[in-house]
Design a protein around this motif. Structure first.
Motif, short mmCIF file in Angstrom:
data_model
loop_
_atom_site.label_atom_id
_atom_site.label_comp_id
_atom_site.label_asym_id
_atom_site.label_seq_id
_atom_site.Cartn_x
_atom_site.Cartn_y
_atom_site.Cartn_z
N VAL A 33 0.86 -1.19 0.00
CA VAL A 33 0.00 0.00 0.00
C VAL A 33 0.89 1.24 0.00
N PRO A 34 0.96 1.97 -1.11
CA PRO A 34 1.77 3.18 -1.12
C PRO A 34 1.31 4.19 -0.06
N LEU A 35 2.26 4.93 0.47
CA LEU A 35 1.95 5.90 1.52
C LEU A 35 0.89 6.90 1.05
N SER A 36 0.93 7.30 -0.20
CA SER A 36 -0.06 8.27 -0.71
C SER A 36 -1.48 7.70 -0.63
N TRP A 37 -1.65 6.39 -0.85
CA TRP A 37 -2.96 5.76 -0.73
C TRP A 37 -3.42 5.75 0.71
N ALA A 38 -2.48 5.47 1.63
CA ALA A 38 -2.83 5.44 3.06
C ALA A 38 -3.28 6.83 3.53
N ARG A 39 -2.58 7.87 3.09
CA ARG A 39 -2.96 9.24 3.47
C ARG A 39 -4.30 9.63 2.85
N ALA A 40 -4.53 9.21 1.61
CA ALA A 40 -5.80 9.52 0.95
C ALA A 40 -6.97 8.87 1.70
N ALA A 41 -6.75 7.66 2.21
CA ALA A 41 -7.81 6.98 2.96
C ALA A 41 -8.13 7.71 4.26
N GLU A 42 -7.13 8.31 4.88
CA GLU A 42 -7.36 9.08 6.10
C GLU A 42 -8.16 10.36 5.83
N ALA A 43 -7.98 10.91 4.64
CA ALA A 43 -8.68 12.15 4.28
C ALA A 43 -10.07 11.89 3.70
N ALA A 44 -10.35 10.65 3.31
CA ALA A 44 -11.61 10.34 2.62
C ALA A 44 -12.79 10.32 3.59
N GLU A 45 -13.96 10.58 3.05
CA GLU A 45 -15.21 10.51 3.82
C GLU A 45 -16.25 9.78 2.98
N TYR A 46 -16.55 8.55 3.38
CA TYR A 46 -17.57 7.75 2.70
C TYR A 46 -18.68 7.41 3.69
N PRO A 47 -19.89 7.26 3.21
CA PRO A 47 -20.95 6.80 4.11
C PRO A 47 -20.75 5.32 4.44
N PRO A 48 -20.97 4.92 5.70
CA PRO A 48 -20.79 3.50 6.03
C PRO A 48 -21.82 2.63 5.33
N GLY A 49 -21.39 1.47 4.90
CA GLY A 49 -22.28 0.53 4.25
C GLY A 49 -23.08 -0.29 5.25
N PRO A 50 -23.99 -1.10 4.80
CA PRO A 50 -24.88 -1.85 5.69
C PRO A 50 -24.27 -3.13 6.24
N ILE A 51 -23.26 -3.68 5.60
CA ILE A 51 -22.71 -4.97 6.02
C ILE A 51 -21.42 -4.74 6.80
N GLU A 52 -21.38 -5.30 7.99
CA GLU A 52 -20.21 -5.10 8.83
C GLU A 52 -19.45 -6.40 9.02
N VAL A 53 -18.15 -6.30 8.95
CA VAL A 53 -17.24 -7.39 9.28
C VAL A 53 -16.37 -6.91 10.43
N VAL A 54 -16.27 -7.72 11.46
CA VAL A 54 -15.43 -7.40 12.61
C VAL A 54 -14.24 -8.36 12.58
N SER A 55 -13.04 -7.81 12.68
CA SER A 55 -11.85 -8.65 12.64
C SER A 55 -11.00 -8.40 13.88
N CYS A 56 -10.36 -9.48 14.34
CA CYS A 56 -9.57 -9.42 15.57
C CYS A 56 -8.20 -10.01 15.34
N ASP A 57 -7.18 -9.23 15.67
CA ASP A 57 -5.80 -9.71 15.68
C ASP A 57 -5.39 -9.78 17.14
N PRO A 58 -5.45 -10.96 17.76
CA PRO A 58 -5.28 -11.04 19.20
C PRO A 58 -3.82 -11.08 19.65
N ALA A 59 -3.60 -10.50 20.81
CA ALA A 59 -2.33 -10.64 21.53
C ALA A 59 -2.72 -11.04 22.96
N ARG A 60 -1.76 -11.19 23.78
CA ARG A 60 -2.08 -11.53 25.17
C ARG A 60 -1.25 -10.63 26.06
N TYR A 61 -0.21 -11.15 26.64
CA TYR A 61 0.66 -10.33 27.47
C TYR A 61 1.91 -9.98 26.68
#
Length: 199
Positions: A33-61
């Motif tokens: 992912v080029p840095l310019s794409w990452a910055r563009a995503a931070e500046a973007a404003e889209y309406p949230p869609g109806p389908i949600e996916v929740v993802s978890c990257d777990p750690a512990r201690y």
């Protein structure tokens, strides 16, 4: 071919190698992912869609954090980031969020400690998709394994347009991960050990 032109650009080594069948030097230093794409995503404003996916990257201690994100269409938001919580606390958060929201999937990284979260959620009747990064890709002709494929799907999401919160750590992570194209033209993601060694 037109989609590859849009996503990669005609001058990109990936386009030249995959579509034009040319060998390109320097294929070991490509960013997912080029840095310019990452910055563009931070500046973007889209309406949230109806389908949600929740993802978890777990750690512990230790020094790593458990991170949980939600995605609604083109909008991705961090729901939870904690350090030093045990697996049952993470499971409790996911179960509570599941019970109070309507969404399609929970995806948990099942490599290592994540399997405990998956087992407990399933025991509680929560549908969970287990992610194994080392598993075979669904498109094994293009990707070495599942983690390379998923990162590439994320790249395509950034190329189409994503709306993410401003987060320096996330920006650094997504814009520093590299990939290579093997001699068989399959995409391989740089491993975390390789990233640490590179410094």
């Amino acid at each position: 071919i037109e989609r590859h032109k849009r996503n990669w650009g005609e001058d990109s080594p990936l386009y030249r190698m995959t579509v034009l069948n040319e060998w390109c030097e320097g294929m070991g230093n490509l960013i997912v992912v080029p840095l310019s794409w990452a910055r563009a995503a931070e500046a973007a404003e889209y309406p949230p869609g109806p389908i949600e996916v929740v993802s978890c990257d777990p750690a512990r201690y230790g020094s790593d954090s458990t991170v949980i994100y939600s995605r609604r269409g083109q909008v991705a938001r961090k729901l939870w980031k904690v350090q030093g919580f045990d697996l049952m606390q993470t499971t409790g958060f996911l179960k509570g969020y599941h019970d109070s929201h309507k969404f399609a999937h929970i995806v948990v990284d099942g490599t290592g400690i994540g399997s405990g979260i998956i087992d407990r959620l399933r025991e509680q009747g929560v549908g969970v998709i287990e992610f194994q990064g080392g598993a075979a890709a669904s498109d094994s002709g293009r990707f070495v394994n599942r983690i390379a494929e998923v990162w590439w799907r994320m790249r395509e999401g950034y190329a189409r347009g994503l709306d993410v919160e401003e987060d320096a750590e996330l920006r650094s992570q997504v814009s520093s991960r590299k990939y290579t194209i093997q001699s068989d033209k399959r995409i391989k993601l740089e491993s975390k050990d390789e990233m640490r060694a590179a410094g």
